[in-house]
Every structure is written in C-alpha cells, then in structure tokens.
Design a protein around this motif. Sequence first.
Motif, PDB file in Angstrom:
ATOM      1  N   LEU A 306     -25.619  -6.080   1.300  1.00 45.23           N
ATOM      2  CA  LEU A 306     -24.277  -5.872   0.790  1.00 45.23           C
ATOM      3  C   LEU A 306     -23.567  -4.746   1.533  1.00 45.23           C
ATOM      4  N   SER A 307     -22.347  -4.993   1.916  1.00 45.72           N
ATOM      5  CA  SER A 307     -21.472  -3.925   2.399  1.00 45.72           C
ATOM      6  C   SER A 307     -20.290  -3.841   1.438  1.00 45.72           C
ATOM      7  N   LYS A 308     -19.638  -2.690   1.407  1.00 45.88           N
ATOM      8  CA  LYS A 308     -18.562  -2.515   0.447  1.00 45.88           C
ATOM      9  C   LYS A 308     -17.458  -1.662   1.056  1.00 45.88           C
ATOM     10  N   ALA A 309     -16.247  -1.889   0.603  1.00 45.83           N
ATOM     11  CA  ALA A 309     -15.098  -1.120   1.074  1.00 45.83           C
ATOM     12  C   ALA A 309     -14.156  -0.907  -0.099  1.00 45.83           C
ATOM     13  N   LYS A 310     -13.388   0.166  -0.062  1.00 43.79           N
ATOM     14  CA  LYS A 310     -12.466   0.489  -1.148  1.00 43.79           C
ATOM     15  C   LYS A 310     -11.143   0.975  -0.578  1.00 43.79           C
ATOM     16  N   THR A 311     -10.091   0.477  -1.140  1.00 48.22           N
ATOM     17  CA  THR A 311      -8.760   1.006  -0.840  1.00 48.22           C
ATOM     18  C   THR A 311      -8.101   1.375  -2.161  1.00 48.22           C
ATOM     19  N   VAL A 312      -7.331   2.448  -2.171  1.00 48.06           N
ATOM     20  CA  VAL A 312      -6.731   2.946  -3.406  1.00 48.06           C
ATOM     21  C   VAL A 312      -5.296   3.364  -3.123  1.00 48.06           C
ATOM     22  N   SER A 313      -4.422   3.165  -4.105  1.00 51.30           N
ATOM     23  CA  SER A 313      -3.000   3.458  -3.899  1.00 51.30           C
ATOM     24  C   SER A 313      -2.716   4.951  -3.916  1.00 51.30           C
ATOM     25  N   SER A 314      -3.537   5.725  -4.619  1.00 51.29           N
ATOM     26  CA  SER A 314      -3.298   7.164  -4.688  1.00 51.29           C
ATOM     27  C   SER A 314      -4.612   7.854  -4.993  1.00 51.29           C
ATOM     28  N   LEU A 315      -4.810   9.048  -4.436  1.00 50.40           N
ATOM     29  CA  LEU A 315      -6.040   9.782  -4.677  1.00 50.40           C
ATOM     30  C   LEU A 315      -5.990  10.576  -5.969  1.00 50.40           C
ATOM     31  N   THR A 316      -4.806  10.827  -6.517  1.00 55.74           N
ATOM     32  CA  THR A 316      -4.691  11.540  -7.788  1.00 55.74           C
ATOM     33  C   THR A 316      -3.815  10.729  -8.727  1.00 55.74           C
ATOM     34  N   VAL A 317      -4.131  10.831 -10.013  1.00 59.39           N
ATOM     35  CA  VAL A 317      -3.394  10.098 -11.037  1.00 59.39           C
ATOM     36  C   VAL A 317      -3.178  11.030 -12.214  1.00 59.39           C
ATOM     37  N   ALA A 318      -1.974  11.071 -12.722  1.00 59.92           N
ATOM     38  CA  ALA A 318      -1.687  11.894 -13.898  1.00 59.92           C
ATOM     39  C   ALA A 318      -2.344  11.273 -15.123  1.00 59.92           C
ATOM     40  N   PRO A 319      -2.827  12.090 -16.048  1.00 60.68           N
ATOM     41  CA  PRO A 319      -3.424  11.544 -17.280  1.00 60.68           C
ATOM     42  C   PRO A 319      -2.473  10.596 -17.990  1.00 60.68           C
ATOM     43  N   GLY A 320      -3.012   9.454 -18.411  1.00 59.13           N
ATOM     44  CA  GLY A 320      -2.212   8.474 -19.136  1.00 59.13           C
ATOM     45  C   GLY A 320      -1.504   7.467 -18.273  1.00 59.13           C
ATOM     46  N   THR A 321      -1.508   7.660 -16.937  1.00 59.10           N
ATOM     47  CA  THR A 321      -0.882   6.692 -16.046  1.00 59.10           C
ATOM     48  C   THR A 321      -1.955   5.834 -15.392  1.00 59.10           C
ATOM     49  N   THR A 322      -1.542   4.882 -14.593  1.00 56.42           N
ATOM     50  CA  THR A 322      -2.485   3.926 -14.000  1.00 56.42           C
ATOM     51  C   THR A 322      -2.564   4.112 -12.497  1.00 56.42           C
ATOM     52  N   VAL A 323      -3.631   3.589 -11.931  1.00 57.70           N
ATOM     53  CA  VAL A 323      -3.809   3.579 -10.495  1.00 57.70           C
ATOM     54  C   VAL A 323      -4.299   2.193 -10.095  1.00 57.70           C
ATOM     55  N   THR A 324      -3.881   1.755  -8.922  1.00 57.67           N
ATOM     56  CA  THR A 324      -4.341   0.461  -8.416  1.00 57.67           C
ATOM     57  C   THR A 324      -5.329   0.684  -7.280  1.00 57.67           C
ATOM     58  N   TYR A 325      -6.455  -0.002  -7.354  1.00 58.27           N
ATOM     59  CA  TYR A 325      -7.432   0.105  -6.272  1.00 58.27           C
ATOM     60  C   TYR A 325      -8.096  -1.251  -6.070  1.00 58.27           C
ATOM     61  N   LYS A 326      -8.661  -1.419  -4.905  1.00 59.11           N
ATOM     62  CA  LYS A 326      -9.280  -2.697  -4.552  1.00 59.11           C
ATOM     63  C   LYS A 326     -10.698  -2.443  -4.028  1.00 59.11           C
ATOM     64  N   LEU A 327     -11.651  -3.176  -4.562  1.00 54.82           N
ATOM     65  CA  LEU A 327     -13.046  -3.112  -4.120  1.00 54.82           C
ATOM     66  C   LEU A 327     -13.399  -4.428  -3.463  1.00 54.82           C
ATOM     67  N   THR A 328     -13.990  -4.365  -2.294  1.00 51.65           N
ATOM     68  CA  THR A 328     -14.416  -5.569  -1.594  1.00 51.65           C
ATOM     69  C   THR A 328     -15.907  -5.466  -1.279  1.00 51.65           C
ATOM     70  N   ALA A 329     -16.672  -6.432  -1.734  1.00 53.96           N
ATOM     71  CA  ALA A 329     -18.105  -6.480  -1.443  1.00 53.96           C
ATOM     72  C   ALA A 329     -18.403  -7.742  -0.650  1.00 53.96           C
ATOM     73  N   VAL A 330     -19.177  -7.592   0.426  1.00 50.67           N
ATOM     74  CA  VAL A 330     -19.515  -8.714   1.294  1.00 50.67           C
ATOM     75  C   VAL A 330     -21.025  -8.752   1.464  1.00 50.67           C
ATOM     76  N   ASN A 331     -21.594  -9.928   1.353  1.00 48.10           N
ATOM     77  CA  ASN A 331     -23.029 -10.108   1.595  1.00 48.10           C
ATOM     78  C   ASN A 331     -23.239 -10.543   3.034  1.00 48.10           C
ATOM     79  N   GLN A 332     -23.816  -9.640   3.838  1.00 50.37           N
ATOM     80  CA  GLN A 332     -24.071  -9.945   5.243  1.00 50.37           C
ATOM     81  C   GLN A 332     -25.455 -10.570   5.460  1.00 50.37           C
ATOM     82  N   GLY A 333     -26.217 -10.730   4.386  1.00 50.98           N
ATOM     83  CA  GLY A 333     -27.587 -11.213   4.506  1.00 50.98           C
ATOM     84  C   GLY A 333     -27.689 -12.715   4.634  1.00 50.98           C
ATOM     85  N   PRO A 334     -28.911 -13.222   4.826  1.00 49.98           N
ATOM     86  CA  PRO A 334     -29.107 -14.658   5.051  1.00 49.98           C
ATOM     87  C   PRO A 334     -29.051 -15.481   3.761  1.00 49.98           C
ATOM     88  N   ASN A 335     -29.116 -14.862   2.603  1.00 53.65           N
ATOM     89  CA  ASN A 335     -29.138 -15.603   1.341  1.00 53.65           C
ATOM     90  C   ASN A 335     -27.970 -15.177   0.450  1.00 53.65           C
TER      91      ASN A 335
END
Length: 335
Positions: A306-335
Amino acid sequence: EMFCDYGKKMNGMLHCLTYSVRMGLITAFLLLGCIGTASAAILNQPMTGATAPGWVIGGSAYLTASTGDDPAGNGWLRLTEPNNDEAGFAFYDSAFDISQGAVIQYDYATWGGTGADGYSIYLFDASYNFSVGASGGSLGYAPKTVAPVHSGLAGGYIGIGVDEFGNYSNPTEGRLGGPGSRPNAVAVRGPYNHPSGNYYYLGGSATLGPALAFSGQAYRPSQSDSQYRKVVIYLTPVTAPNYLQIDVYVQFGYNQPLTQVITALYTGRAIPATVKVGYAASTGGQTNYHEIRNLVVSSLPANVDLSKAKTVSSLTVAPGTTVTYKLTAVNQGPN
C-alpha cells in the motif's frame, strides 16, 4: 486528531470505516496503516465444548468441558495434569495443503505445577500414520534414546516447542542440535528427514523476559489481563528451494501487541503434499497443566503493497469550522 465514528472489529482489531475531525489543528501528515488482510479459514476449532469433531485425543489429554472441570463453551484441551511423567496429545485427523503458506494461531494456558516440561504444536506429513514423538524434553515431537526410548513424531515436518523447562533446545537424550538448555523459550525442530539429522534444531529464542508459564499458581491464568498468552505462527513458502519460512509471535497479555520470538527459520525440506496439525505435552520430575484452545489455521494473507497520499485544503482550521482533505490509497502489490 482522527476519531473512529463507525467501525468493524476484525481479527481482534478495530478497522474504522468513517472518521471525523474533532480538533482545531490538523497536522500535515496522516499515517494510514494496513492492520490486516482477509484470509480464508482452513480449520477453526475452539476446543471449548465437550467434543472436538475430527480430533483424535490420547494419552493424558482430554477436553475439560467433557468432564465438568469447565462449563460447556468455556473449556480447554488439557494435555497434562500437574502430575509426574504424563504425556498427552491431540491431532486433527484431516489433511490440508500448506504449499501456499498458512497462519496458525491459538490461546494457551500453562500453570499450576512445579515448572515442566512444555508442549509442542506440530505439523506432520499426512501420508504417515500418526505416532506421537517422545515425552519429556522432546515434547512429543523429537525422539529420545534414553528411557523411555521413543522415536520422533512419524512424518514430522515442523515442531514448535513452547518450553518452560528448557530441554527442547538441549542436544541431549538423542535430540540433535541446539544451544543447550533454554528455559522459558520457544524453539523449532525440523523434519524427520532434515539434512543435518532427523528432527534437527532449526533455531529458537533466547530465554524470554515475560513468562511463558505460571507454574505454582493455583488458578488458571486470567484470559483478560497480563497473563493471557496467544501464539501466532506464520508459514511462508520460499520458492527456491521449496521450503517454508517459519516466524513465530507470542502475545504477552490481553490486547497487547505481538512479540516476535522466532524470525525466518527454514524447514530444509520440501513441503509435503498435505499435512495434519496437532499438539503434545509432557511432564517429568516437574509438572504443569498444559492447556490449549481457540485454534485457527488460515491461508496466508495476500501480498499487498500500500502507498498513500494526502492533500488538504488548509493546515489550520478554526474550532467549529470544517476542512476538506483527500486521502488516496493505492495497492502496488501483486494481489
């Protein structure tokens, strides 16, 4: 910080299916780990009831739920009582294929006596009629050339000894290879036809810090605290030559991580077409209860990378607000 909103417990671990963020600061790195992969069960035998279909049980061994020593559904396979010179065994009388590898895991409890000898879990070539190995320090797997003289387990392929007294690693009494007595250790002996000698010592742990047994304790070790013990064995095929690699782990305490005690030993002989699995235990001048339950034999988990990557819209978020982020996982193995 990530919290699990909804999850499923698989293989004793919680796998989160959805997460939420409940802190104002998100770190720039998020580690995703592969906790486990699905594998098919070859054999699942709890040993907690009054019967164990398909098993042959002999010598001093019996199911504690069959005698009323434990209630049905909470019993054990008891291989020995804390009496001198006992030997018990049990094996599953159906063959299975391990050419693609296997994972073997079970719970055990060793307690109540003066500290000997130990027990073995073994695999033997299913083309052989069962005949248990020698008692005492040979733990029902290896041979012994002193009284009582006995040959090793018929067709033995792998014998893993969980040894409180230490003689399973001792090249005495007809056992071949080993560093000498190693109490409170796990050791592996190989096939009946190993190139270095029958049932040859392949390797083992040093004397371990945590106790493998609770000798002298008048009650069975708790199954929900630091006295809980589980063994997990990984058998991985090695294509050239056609051997198995053996790795052994022990869980010292309920919900504790596995501790690797055996690393990358090799059988030295080709994998039999099919095998059978079993246990044996012995006492001698010193004694213990040796008990087993919750055996599961599974196919080896598929190879993944497994390899993984992350992108995020902001590194800090005020309490009570939202943040958008994306996680991508890829299986590079044979199975």
